[in-house]
Scaffold this motif. Structure first.
Motif, PDB file in Angstrom:
ATOM      1  N   ALA A 104      58.628  74.158  71.169  1.00  0.00           N
ATOM      2  CA  ALA A 104      57.242  74.368  71.583  1.00  0.00           C
ATOM      3  C   ALA A 104      56.972  75.849  71.845  1.00  0.00           C
ATOM      4  CB  ALA A 104      56.945  73.540  72.833  1.00  0.00           C
ATOM      5  N   HIS A 105      57.953  76.557  72.407  1.00  0.00           N
ATOM      6  CA  HIS A 105      57.829  78.004  72.642  1.00  0.00           C
ATOM      7  C   HIS A 105      57.580  78.737  71.324  1.00  0.00           C
ATOM      8  CE1 HIS A 105      59.152  81.927  74.547  1.00  0.00           C
ATOM      9  NE2 HIS A 105      59.369  82.194  73.263  1.00  0.00           N
ATOM     10  N   ARG A 106      58.364  78.408  70.320  1.00  0.00           N
ATOM     11  CA  ARG A 106      58.208  79.078  69.020  1.00  0.00           C
ATOM     12  C   ARG A 106      56.866  78.738  68.385  1.00  0.00           C
ATOM     13  NH1 ARG A 106      63.606  77.459  69.442  1.00  0.00           N
ATOM     14  NH2 ARG A 106      65.082  79.217  69.393  1.00  0.00           N
ATOM     15  N   THR A 107      56.393  77.527  68.592  1.00  0.00           N
ATOM     16  CA  THR A 107      55.087  77.137  68.051  1.00  0.00           C
ATOM     17  C   THR A 107      53.975  77.947  68.706  1.00  0.00           C
ATOM     18  OG1 THR A 107      55.827  74.884  67.561  1.00  0.00           O
ATOM     19  CG2 THR A 107      53.459  75.215  67.823  1.00  0.00           C
ATOM     20  N   LEU A 108      54.012  78.080  70.035  1.00  0.00           N
ATOM     21  CA  LEU A 108      52.974  78.861  70.720  1.00  0.00           C
ATOM     22  C   LEU A 108      53.029  80.326  70.317  1.00  0.00           C
ATOM     23  CD1 LEU A 108      52.891  77.487  74.392  1.00  0.00           C
ATOM     24  CD2 LEU A 108      51.476  76.871  72.436  1.00  0.00           C
ATOM     25  N   THR A 109      54.223  80.862  70.161  1.00  0.00           N
ATOM     26  CA  THR A 109      54.360  82.248  69.719  1.00  0.00           C
ATOM     27  C   THR A 109      53.713  82.443  68.357  1.00  0.00           C
ATOM     28  OG1 THR A 109      56.426  82.502  70.971  1.00  0.00           O
ATOM     29  CG2 THR A 109      56.009  84.079  69.198  1.00  0.00           C
ATOM     30  N   GLU A 110      53.923  81.494  67.457  1.00  0.00           N
ATOM     31  CA  GLU A 110      53.337  81.589  66.118  1.00  0.00           C
ATOM     32  C   GLU A 110      51.817  81.451  66.169  1.00  0.00           C
ATOM     33  OE1 GLU A 110      53.862  79.647  61.648  1.00  0.00           O
ATOM     34  OE2 GLU A 110      54.987  78.821  63.347  1.00  0.00           O
ATOM     35  N   VAL A 111      51.321  80.586  67.041  1.00  0.00           N
ATOM     36  CA  VAL A 111      49.862  80.433  67.191  1.00  0.00           C
ATOM     37  C   VAL A 111      49.244  81.747  67.659  1.00  0.00           C
ATOM     38  CG1 VAL A 111      48.053  79.304  68.546  1.00  0.00           C
ATOM     39  CG2 VAL A 111      49.923  77.951  67.602  1.00  0.00           C
ATOM     40  N   LEU A 112      49.864  82.403  68.628  1.00  0.00           N
ATOM     41  CA  LEU A 112      49.349  83.683  69.119  1.00  0.00           C
ATOM     42  C   LEU A 112      49.415  84.759  68.044  1.00  0.00           C
ATOM     43  CD1 LEU A 112      50.915  83.629  72.705  1.00  0.00           C
ATOM     44  CD2 LEU A 112      48.487  83.454  72.140  1.00  0.00           C
ATOM     45  N   GLU A 113      50.462  84.749  67.228  1.00  0.00           N
ATOM     46  CA  GLU A 113      50.591  85.741  66.161  1.00  0.00           C
ATOM     47  C   GLU A 113      49.559  85.537  65.064  1.00  0.00           C
ATOM     48  OE1 GLU A 113      54.591  85.229  64.914  1.00  0.00           O
ATOM     49  OE2 GLU A 113      55.448  86.480  66.518  1.00  0.00           O
ATOM     50  N   ARG A 114      49.270  84.261  64.737  1.00  0.00           N
ATOM     51  CA  ARG A 114      48.352  83.958  63.629  1.00  0.00           C
ATOM     52  C   ARG A 114      46.916  83.802  64.077  1.00  0.00           C
ATOM     53  NH1 ARG A 114      51.618  79.633  59.877  1.00  0.00           N
ATOM     54  NH2 ARG A 114      49.882  80.102  58.470  1.00  0.00           N
ATOM     55  N   GLY A 115      46.710  83.762  65.407  1.00  0.00           N
ATOM     56  CA  GLY A 115      45.352  83.739  65.930  1.00  0.00           C
ATOM     57  C   GLY A 115      44.691  82.382  65.998  1.00  0.00           C
TER      58      GLY A 115
ATOM     59  N   ALA B  32      48.948  84.019  82.326  1.00  0.00           N
ATOM     60  CA  ALA B  32      49.238  82.856  81.476  1.00  0.00           C
ATOM     61  C   ALA B  32      48.057  82.429  80.625  1.00  0.00           C
ATOM     62  CB  ALA B  32      49.687  81.686  82.344  1.00  0.00           C
ATOM     63  N   SER B  33      46.926  83.111  80.742  1.00  0.00           N
ATOM     64  CA  SER B  33      45.698  82.646  80.077  1.00  0.00           C
ATOM     65  C   SER B  33      45.837  82.583  78.559  1.00  0.00           C
ATOM     66  CB  SER B  33      44.516  83.534  80.465  1.00  0.00           C
ATOM     67  OG  SER B  33      44.759  84.875  80.077  1.00  0.00           O
ATOM     68  N   GLY B  34      46.484  83.584  77.949  1.00  0.00           N
ATOM     69  CA  GLY B  34      46.627  83.586  76.493  1.00  0.00           C
ATOM     70  C   GLY B  34      47.484  82.439  75.990  1.00  0.00           C
ATOM     71  N   ALA B  35      48.645  82.251  76.604  1.00  0.00           N
ATOM     72  CA  ALA B  35      49.531  81.159  76.183  1.00  0.00           C
ATOM     73  C   ALA B  35      48.911  79.803  76.483  1.00  0.00           C
ATOM     74  CB  ALA B  35      50.886  81.290  76.886  1.00  0.00           C
ATOM     75  N   LEU B  36      48.183  79.714  77.588  1.00  0.00           N
ATOM     76  CA  LEU B  36      47.532  78.450  77.944  1.00  0.00           C
ATOM     77  C   LEU B  36      46.437  78.111  76.939  1.00  0.00           C
ATOM     78  CD1 LEU B  36      47.612  76.257  80.104  1.00  0.00           C
ATOM     79  CD2 LEU B  36      45.939  77.582  81.421  1.00  0.00           C
ATOM     80  N   ALA B  37      45.684  79.107  76.503  1.00  0.00           N
ATOM     81  CA  ALA B  37      44.653  78.867  75.492  1.00  0.00           C
ATOM     82  C   ALA B  37      45.274  78.437  74.169  1.00  0.00           C
ATOM     83  CB  ALA B  37      43.817  80.138  75.291  1.00  0.00           C
ATOM     84  N   ALA B  38      46.417  79.023  73.814  1.00  0.00           N
ATOM     85  CA  ALA B  38      47.110  78.636  72.574  1.00  0.00           C
ATOM     86  C   ALA B  38      47.572  77.181  72.660  1.00  0.00           C
ATOM     87  CB  ALA B  38      48.296  79.561  72.332  1.00  0.00           C
ATOM     88  N   ALA B  39      48.061  76.781  73.833  1.00  0.00           N
ATOM     89  CA  ALA B  39      48.506  75.396  73.999  1.00  0.00           C
ATOM     90  C   ALA B  39      47.344  74.428  73.860  1.00  0.00           C
ATOM     91  CB  ALA B  39      49.177  75.232  75.362  1.00  0.00           C
ATOM     92  N   ARG B  40      46.216  74.760  74.450  1.00  0.00           N
ATOM     93  CA  ARG B  40      45.040  73.895  74.341  1.00  0.00           C
ATOM     94  C   ARG B  40      44.556  73.820  72.899  1.00  0.00           C
ATOM     95  NH1 ARG B  40      42.369  76.333  79.847  1.00  0.00           N
ATOM     96  NH2 ARG B  40      43.220  74.780  81.296  1.00  0.00           N
ATOM     97  N   ASP B  41      44.667  74.920  72.197  1.00  0.00           N
ATOM     98  CA  ASP B  41      44.281  74.939  70.789  1.00  0.00           C
ATOM     99  C   ASP B  41      45.173  73.997  69.978  1.00  0.00           C
ATOM    100  OD1 ASP B  41      43.011  75.611  68.442  1.00  0.00           O
ATOM    101  OD2 ASP B  41      43.860  77.629  68.306  1.00  0.00           O
TER     102      ASP B  41
ATOM    103  N   LEU C  95      55.556  71.400  76.459  1.00  0.00           N
ATOM    104  CA  LEU C  95      54.491  72.357  76.151  1.00  0.00           C
ATOM    105  C   LEU C  95      54.165  73.198  77.379  1.00  0.00           C
ATOM    106  CD1 LEU C  95      52.634  73.262  73.853  1.00  0.00           C
ATOM    107  CD2 LEU C  95      50.906  71.673  74.723  1.00  0.00           C
ATOM    108  N   ALA C  96      54.157  72.588  78.540  1.00  0.00           N
ATOM    109  CA  ALA C  96      53.885  73.343  79.765  1.00  0.00           C
ATOM    110  C   ALA C  96      54.979  74.371  80.035  1.00  0.00           C
ATOM    111  CB  ALA C  96      53.749  72.382  80.944  1.00  0.00           C
ATOM    112  N   LEU C  97      56.239  73.986  79.834  1.00  0.00           N
ATOM    113  CA  LEU C  97      57.335  74.944  79.998  1.00  0.00           C
ATOM    114  C   LEU C  97      57.223  76.072  78.980  1.00  0.00           C
ATOM    115  CD1 LEU C  97      60.348  72.499  80.559  1.00  0.00           C
ATOM    116  CD2 LEU C  97      59.281  73.977  82.274  1.00  0.00           C
ATOM    117  N   ALA C  98      56.774  75.739  77.777  1.00  0.00           N
ATOM    118  CA  ALA C  98      56.612  76.766  76.740  1.00  0.00           C
ATOM    119  C   ALA C  98      55.520  77.766  77.131  1.00  0.00           C
ATOM    120  CB  ALA C  98      56.281  76.109  75.408  1.00  0.00           C
ATOM    121  N   VAL C  99      54.449  77.292  77.731  1.00  0.00           N
ATOM    122  CA  VAL C  99      53.401  78.211  78.201  1.00  0.00           C
ATOM    123  C   VAL C  99      53.984  79.179  79.215  1.00  0.00           C
ATOM    124  CG1 VAL C  99      51.232  78.378  79.479  1.00  0.00           C
ATOM    125  CG2 VAL C  99      51.516  76.603  77.731  1.00  0.00           C
ATOM    126  N   MET C 100      54.762  78.672  80.150  1.00  0.00           N
ATOM    127  CA  MET C 100      55.384  79.528  81.153  1.00  0.00           C
ATOM    128  C   MET C 100      56.311  80.559  80.510  1.00  0.00           C
ATOM    129  SD  MET C 100      57.880  78.489  84.372  1.00  0.00           S
ATOM    130  CE  MET C 100      59.227  78.034  83.273  1.00  0.00           C
TER     131      MET C 100
END
Length: 411
Positions: free
Chosen positions: A270-281, A325-334, A351-356
């Motif tokens: 889940a961490h890697r997924t959120l990182t990719e979401v932030l990178e790709r927008g 945490a706002s950016g990672a939290l928004a990516a998780a909601r997305d 997913l919550a641990l990944a946001v953290m």
């Protein structure tokens, strides 16, 4: 007794997890009573009496609200999962974790008593042994490698490890958890003067300095993750305890099962997924890649909760109050909203641990580390329960599917 309360020989054997001839052996020993079936063909058995014998012998019992698809149920007074909530010794686990610290909740799970201000301490000789073992590992070793190595080293340093009395096991838990954390290398400058497990662990996860909000987040995560009924790692720990393995070996068994990618390591995906979401927008192309390849979207869905994982809900509430945490939290909601267009899956604790971990610059395996440290307390609780049961009671029978004997001796 009505006919509905009686079982055939085959049904009794299935509930007991034995062969039909063993059922009659129980009758001959006076452990089970029987009556002739109507028409004189075979015997019948009282269902309540069969279930009581199953509980005494540790054999398979009929399903009583266990996990869907589960084959076995075992008595436990630690955790109850009911619809969208779970409870530690009858008290809502989320309420416990948000009101008290990790150590206090661990004491409650172990003893059913709340010890205000509880702190765990690592004896220096055990900490030295654990660090020596961890430092001897290859530089590329994972955190789970280090935790397993530390557990073995501390075990070897404790000559009284086979004392399975409740007070000795509790002492082991209070000592082992801070020793495992203290054996991990630090990621940055350590904040001195704080003895709580969350403070000690924080400096092993990220070089960023914590504040009270971030420590409360980690402390709550640890408390929420202490136990979750008979997950795979907990079952492994109970099997070890059933064989009267000492508490360190019980924890080692749990750590081994936890490292599977379908258990403790799920938060790293889940961490890697959120990182990719932030990178790709956007989550859309990331979710599309998962769907196209037939992979599940990490951090979504839980087989025990029809709705959102209550652990995730509690952590998201804390994350919302942390600006970092706002950016990672928004990516998780997305991710959740995008996936919902195809299938109705809710966020889980991974997913919550990944946001953290993403928000605070922690490595991908940080969630797994938090999971392992927290669940060590749960494995100790299950060891305490299992040591009070009949030893070696978890002995299923294999269904042999190989070639029938006798076969000639191989040349």
């Amino acid at each position: 007794m009505s006919d509905q309360a009686r079982l055939t020989t085959r049904e009794a054997a299935e509930r007991l997890g034995v062969k039909p001839e063993t059922v009659y052996a129980y009758v001959s020993r006076g452990q089970l009573s029987s009556e002739r079936a109507p028409g004189g063909r075979g015997s019948t058995f009282d269902a309540e009496e069969v279930d009581a014998l199953a509980r005494r012998s540790g054999r398979r019992e009929p399903g009583t609200g266990g996990a869907p698809g589960g084959d076995f149920t075992f008595r436990t007074g630690i955790t109850l999962i009911d619809r969208d909530r779970y409870y530690f010794r009858g008290v809502d686990a989320v309420e416990l974790a948000t009101a008290y610290g990790f150590e206090e909740v661990a004491e409650w799970v172990w003893t059913g008593e709340l010890t205000h201000g509880s702190r765990f301490t690592a004896p220096q000789p055990f900490l030295d042994a654990a660090r020596l073992a961890v430092n001897a590992l290859p530089v590329h070793s994972s955190t789970m490698d280090r935790l397993r190595g530390a557990a073995v080293a501390v075990s070897a340093a404790d000559p009284l490890r086979f004392d399975l009395g409740p007070s000795a096991v509790l002492g082991c838990g209070r000592m082992l958890i801070p020793t495992l954390v203290g054996a991990l290398p630090t990621a940055g400058k350590r904040h001195r003067g704080e003895g709580r497990t969350a403070w000690q662990l924080w400096h092993r996860l990220t070089p960023q300095l914590p504040d009270e909000q971030s420590i409360r987040l980690l402390d709550t995560a640890l408390a929420l993750l202490i136990d979750h009924d008979l997950a795979a790692s907990t079952l492994a720990a109970r099997v070890a305890a059933s064989a009267r393995a000492h508490p360190y070996a019980v924890v080692s068994a749990g750590l081994g099962a936890l490292e599977g990618p379908l258990h403790g390591a799920a938060s790293g995906l889940a961490h890697r997924t959120l990182t990719e979401v932030l990178e790709r927008g956007s989550a859309a192309p990331v979710v599309a890649d998962h769907l196209r390849s037939g992979r599940r979207v990490p951090g979504l869905g839980h087989r025990l909760y029809p709705g959102e994982d209550p652990r995730a809900r509690a952590l998201f509430a804390l994350l919302e109050a942390i600006p970092q945490a706002s950016g990672a939290l928004a990516a998780a909601r997305d991710v959740v909203d995008t996936t919902a267009r195809h299938t109705a899956l809710h966020a889980n604790v991974d997913l919550a641990l990944a946001v953290m971990s993403v928000a605070f610059g922690m490595p991908a395996e940080a969630g797994e580390t938090v999971f392992a440290v927290a669940r060590t307390a749960g494995w100790i609780a299950h060891a305490l329960e299992e040591y009070a049961e009949r030893p070696l009671r978890m002995r299923p029978s294999g269904h042999y599917t190989g070639p029938r004997p006798p076969r000639p001796l191989p040349a």
